[in-house]
Design an enzyme around this catalytic site. Structure first.
Site, PDB file in Angstrom:
ATOM      1  N   ILE A 223       0.866  -1.211   0.015  1.00  0.00           N
ATOM      2  CA  ILE A 223      -0.059  -0.030  -0.012  1.00  0.00           C
ATOM      3  C   ILE A 223       0.875   1.369   0.084  1.00  0.00           C
ATOM      4  CG2 ILE A 223      -1.637   1.296   1.389  1.00  0.00           C
ATOM      5  CD1 ILE A 223      -2.837  -1.381   2.069  1.00  0.00           C
ATOM      6  N   ASN A 292       1.907   5.555   7.182  1.00  0.00           N
ATOM      7  CA  ASN A 292       1.356   4.241   6.560  1.00  0.00           C
ATOM      8  C   ASN A 292       2.171   3.035   7.067  1.00  0.00           C
ATOM      9  OD1 ASN A 292       0.427   2.080   4.329  1.00  0.00           O
ATOM     10  ND2 ASN A 292       2.687   2.324   3.937  1.00  0.00           N
ATOM     11  N   LEU A 301      -5.032 -12.927  22.782  1.00  0.00           N
ATOM     12  CA  LEU A 301      -4.328 -12.076  23.762  1.00  0.00           C
ATOM     13  C   LEU A 301      -3.824 -12.965  24.878  1.00  0.00           C
ATOM     14  CD1 LEU A 301      -3.857  -9.260  25.145  1.00  0.00           C
ATOM     15  CD2 LEU A 301      -5.966  -9.263  26.076  1.00  0.00           C
ATOM     16  N   TYR A 355      -3.247  -4.964  17.390  1.00  0.00           N
ATOM     17  CA  TYR A 355      -3.267  -4.178  16.062  1.00  0.00           C
ATOM     18  C   TYR A 355      -4.459  -3.143  16.270  1.00  0.00           C
ATOM     19  CZ  TYR A 355      -3.543  -3.497  11.117  1.00  0.00           C
ATOM     20  OH  TYR A 355      -3.534  -2.973   9.855  1.00  0.00           O
ATOM     21  N   LYS A 359      -4.817   0.682  15.941  1.00  0.00           N
ATOM     22  CA  LYS A 359      -5.455   1.525  14.928  1.00  0.00           C
ATOM     23  C   LYS A 359      -6.671   2.349  15.511  1.00  0.00           C
ATOM     24  CE  LYS A 359      -2.885  -0.197  11.709  1.00  0.00           C
ATOM     25  NZ  LYS A 359      -2.172   0.933  10.864  1.00  0.00           N
TER      26      LYS A 359
END
Lengths: 449, 443
Positions: A223, A292, A301, A355, A359
């Protein structure tokens, strides 16, 4: 990185077979190519009675782009797009006529067609009826997105009360949604606020980043490389940043886009200063920073090791915060920051607590940074990709990958360029009114907003 | 009495040539990561990394100068072909040169001098070498037969020519680094020199250990982040042994000088290994650097080459830099104490030590170098501070570019830290009794 199923159901014998069996057939999405027409056919502009004035204004704008603009849904045409203007609708019943008119032409909507609503954001002092009308558009757009076929999408531009429909950022957002640049953006509403933005016309749309200097982290491949190429196509000089170990691919990207390669670990304490110094000393300025660079270290977890949590948060979140501090202190006029969030940061994902946290954190700091940047005409926005066909997602086990591809309304994964196009739009000067937003590039994934 | 030559001062009437930066690929042990990479691929990669670092895509540079020591006959225009395969403008001229291990530094001298004279505004100097993909020649008998067959007019004449080939002719001639005039390898030559100077095993191992430790520290600190671009999955010099120790080095068996009367001291640990790699250095006039918004790390001040008669004389094969440096210093009015950094190519640890010993030796400096007394000592703390060939490896023609770029960056850092100008001496020995040396100053 190829979607063999999508190829098979769109060509030859397997296409016929898939049709007969009634299998889902993800469409081949139309993507931007220089010189191609903006839409795949005529544009129908509809409005409720109170919004006719705004509709007229927008119709004029569309005519200025050499589009075939119509106001009558009874024309017997293969429509390229419907623009549904509801900016002044004050009560739920006001939208009935234009919405049903939209419905009457959907069967005549061409493949890769567009439905774009223009409406107003609910405000704190709205009457209940006004708030209901405005909020109703939200799920109208998203529901319609789930009904459309053949690669067509449904998106909306949402204006705050102090924004005119002719505001350059409204026009730019409308153009983005109508164009092939938003191929994998579906079911999304983008809010436009009152910031000053320069008017763009004529050839200005082709190279909106002309003369600007942009930094893209994680630019070596995937990306990131696509973002670098897209920003360069739009006229920017691109500083390509990636870890020293990825230097070979980074050099390839930098040479392809005519930019410079900066081998740098974004988690280094001085990363922000080095990025700023490099951009200013070598290219004289800094206008756009695209955060990015990101990693995944998936684990339930219960099994997660400290390093797996820490490294993901360090690269995906802490590095962005630390670099932004330097950028904010530098007081750059009109700075555009675009960060990569993820649908995992909105809906959560099993095995991705680290993650997801990072995010969602990006979304959080983007909104806060947006407020800080607004004073200097800058913006901070986030793009949240869904399932994008990259080297990374190609490593996902077959069955999981296949399911992930078919869940979105568009029934396929996106391409890196889809993310890049959204970023290029948010990074452009004309998008000044879009600030603190999270634009999903997910083909309308089922989960979350 | 040695021949003492003094050249007229060259520092007047010319403008500055500056080192802007460099790029190399990580150096790889022969037969490992780059076993399938050709010189052209490696040099192109090193060039492309440089272009990417400095945004030179489509730029027409004044000249690209470089070379390889082990070169295929098909690579007759190696540097130009590499330029054509790179992102540079195809109208960038280029040429090959070769001076054994001094190739890279000689290329830098050439480019710097052209810039100083105003013949070009910018240029890249570099070099590449692969031992893994070395050219292999056919025997003289087979070569003759193949050429005759090629020239034959009829099928029968062709058969007749090929019929002359004998089984023994099919054995390929593998390239060797032996000196053609003595038949001795460089290591054997150096073993003789080291023995004559009484260089101990311990002193050599100490140099080797420092090389690995310094290089590893430089890598760990990110020093090479803007000097090296990975290639073929290799991200660091794979010859480097960060975990080596004096004990490990002491345990190695000697490989050179075993037939000498004195104990053999040279091992695989304190001798440079065969290596593959390529390097480049970007030079330019100050005006060109400024016009392109490029940094300036150092000024290329002056250079001197020398050669020694190792065939008929009594001088060691790799001692030419010992002769070049005094001439270079005299011309520039400098002493060894005037240098903040000294880079001596570690062909062997004993090369560094014999050169240092020679400069400290009153008799040698008087009798061999024609000086009035010892040239002086080099402060070990200023020697090869970021590691050198023993740890990084030594792809012959690529070594000069590695050293010039590293030194220029070290000078820029030193000047920034101390707030005053810094100066460096570079010394590279080469086969054939050759040596090339240069002075760089912080810009």
């Amino acid at each position: 990185m190829t979607d063999r199923y999508a190829q098979a159901v769109n060509s030859g014998f397997t296409k016929t077979l898939a049709k007969k069996l009634g299998l889902p057939r993800p469409a081949i999405l139309r993507r931007h190519r220089a010189g191609d027409p903006l839409t795949v056919g005529p544009v129908l502009v509809l409005a409720d009675a109170a919004s006719k004035g705004d509709a007229d204004t927008l119709a004029q704008t569309l005519l200025g782009w050499d589009l075939d603009v119509r106001r009558d849904p009874h024309d017997d045409l293969r429509w390229g797009a419907v623009v549904l203007v509801l900016t002044e609708a004050a009560e739920p019943t006001a939208v009935t006529e234009p919405v049903l008119a939209t419905g009457s032409v959907l069967r005549a909507l061409a493949g890769n067609g567009r439905v774009v609503t223009i409406s107003r954001a609910p405000a704190d002092d709205d009457t209940p009826a006004l708030a209901a009308t405005r909020q109703g558009v939200d799920a109208l757009v998203r529901s319609l997105g789930k009904e459309l076929r053949g690669g067509s999408t449904s998106n909306g531009v949402v204006l705050t009360d102090d924004v005119e429909v002719a505001h350059p950022s409204v026009v730019a957002a409308l153009r983005f949604f109508l164009s092939a640049k938003s191929a994998y953006v579906d079911g999304q509403l983008l809010r436009v606020g009152p910031a000053d933005a320069a008017v763009v016309d004529g050839t200005g749309w082709q190279r909106p980043l002309e003369g600007q200097v942009a930094v893209v982290t994680g630019a070596a491949r995937g990306i990131g490389a696509s973002i670098a190429r897209t920003l360069a196509r739009d006229g920017a000089t691109v500083v390509c940043v990636d870890v020293p170990a990825a230097g070979e691919s980074l050099a390839t990207t930098a040479n392809a886009v005519g930019g410079t390669a900066l081998q740098l670990d974004v988690t280094a304490p001085d990363a922000g200063q080095r990025i700023l110094d490099h951009a200013r000393e070598r290219h004289g300025r800094l206008d756009v920073v695209v955060h990015n660079a990101g990693i995944t270290r998936d684990k339930l977890l219960a099994n997660m090791k400290p390093a797996q949590w820490e490294s993901v948060v360090a690269v995906n979140l802490a590095a962005q915060l630390r670099i932004n501090e330097v950028l904010l202190a530098a007081g750059i006029d009109g700075l555009r920051i675009v960060s990569l969030a993820s649908t995992s940061g909105i809906a959560g994902n099993k095995g991705q607590t680290n993650y997801g946290f990072s995010k969602a954190g990006v979304i959080g700091h983007t909104r806060a940074t947006a407020r800080l940047l607004a004073a200097t005409g800058g913006t901070a926005n986030a793009v949240a990709p869904g399932f994008i066909e990259t080297e990374m997602t190609a490593r996902i086990p077959f069955a999981t990958r296949e399911v992930a591809r078919r869940i979105p309304s568009l029934a396929q994964g996106g391409q890196p360029v889809d993310v890049a196009e959204a970023i290029a739009f948010l990074a452009s000067p004309v998008a000044a009114g879009v600030n603190g937003q999270v634009l999903r590039v997910c083909g309308q994934h089922l989960v979350g907003q | 009495m040695a021949t003492r030559q003094t050249t007229a001062a060259t520092t007047t009437g010319v403008r500055d040539a500056v080192v802007i930066g460099g790029n190399r690929i990580p150096f790889a042990r022969a037969g490992k990561k780059y076993a399938d990479a050709s010189n052209q691929e490696m040099f192109t990669a090193a060039l492309d990394g440089l272009v990417a670092r400095f945004g030179l895509q489509g730029e027409r540079l004044g000249e690209v100068v470089g070379g390889a020591v082990l070169k295929h006959s098909r690579d007759f225009n190696l540097v130009r072909e590499s330029v054509l395969g790179s992102a540079l403008h195809p109208a960038t001229p280029a040429f090959d040169l070769q001076q054994a291990c001094a190739t890279g530094l000689e290329a830098a001298i050439t480019v710097a001098n052209k810039i100083r004279l105003g013949q070009i505004e910018s240029g890249v100097a570099g070099g590449t070498d692969t031992v893994s993909d070395a050219p292999v020649a056919v025997s003289e008998g087979l070569r003759r037969a193949l050429l005759d067959a090629q020239h034959a007019k009829t099928f029968q004449a062709r058969l007749k020519a090929l019929a002359k080939v004998r089984p023994a002719d099919l054995k390929p001639l593998v390239p060797a680094t032996d000196e053609p005039r003595t038949g001795l390898s460089m290591g054997e030559h150096q073993a003789i020199t080291a023995a004559r100077w009484g260089i101990t095993r311990e002193a050599q191992d100490e140099i080797a250990l420092a090389s690995h430790q310094h290089l590893a520290a430089a890598w760990d600190s990110g020093f090479f982040d803007d000097l090296v671009t990975p290639f073929r999955g290799l991200t660091r010099d794979d010859n480097m042994r960060p975990d080596t120790s004096a004990e490990k080095l002491a345990s190695l068996k000697p490989v050179f000088g075993r037939s000498l009367e004195t104990p053999a001291t040279m091992t695989a640990g304190n001798s440079t290994p065969l290596t593959d790699g390529a390097s480049t250095v970007l030079l330019g006039s100050r005006e060109w650097a400024q016009a392109h918004d490029l940094p300036v790390l150092a000024k290329f001040v002056d250079a001197e080459t020398a050669a020694v008669d190792f065939v008929h004389g009594h001088e060691g094969l790799l001692m030419a830099p010992a002769h070049a440096v005094p001439r270079l210093l005299a011309r520039n009015g400098l002493t060894l104490a005037d240098f903040d950094l000294v880079e001596i190519h570690e062909a062997f640890a004993s090369t560094v030590l014999t050169i240092l010993a020679a400069w400290e030796d009153d008799d040698y400096c008087k009798n061999e170098l024609g000086l009035t007394g010892a040239l002086g000592s080099v402060d070990r703390a200023r020697l090869n501070v970021a590691g050198s060939s023993l740890a990084a490896g030594h792809p012959f023609a690529a070594t000069g570019g590695r050293i010039v770029a590293t030194t220029a960056k070290l000078l820029a850092q030193k000047a920034a830290e101390t707030g005053r100008p810094a100066r460096a001496l570079i010394s590279i020995c080469a086969a054939g009794g050759l040596g090339a040396t240069a002075i760089l100053e912080s810009a």
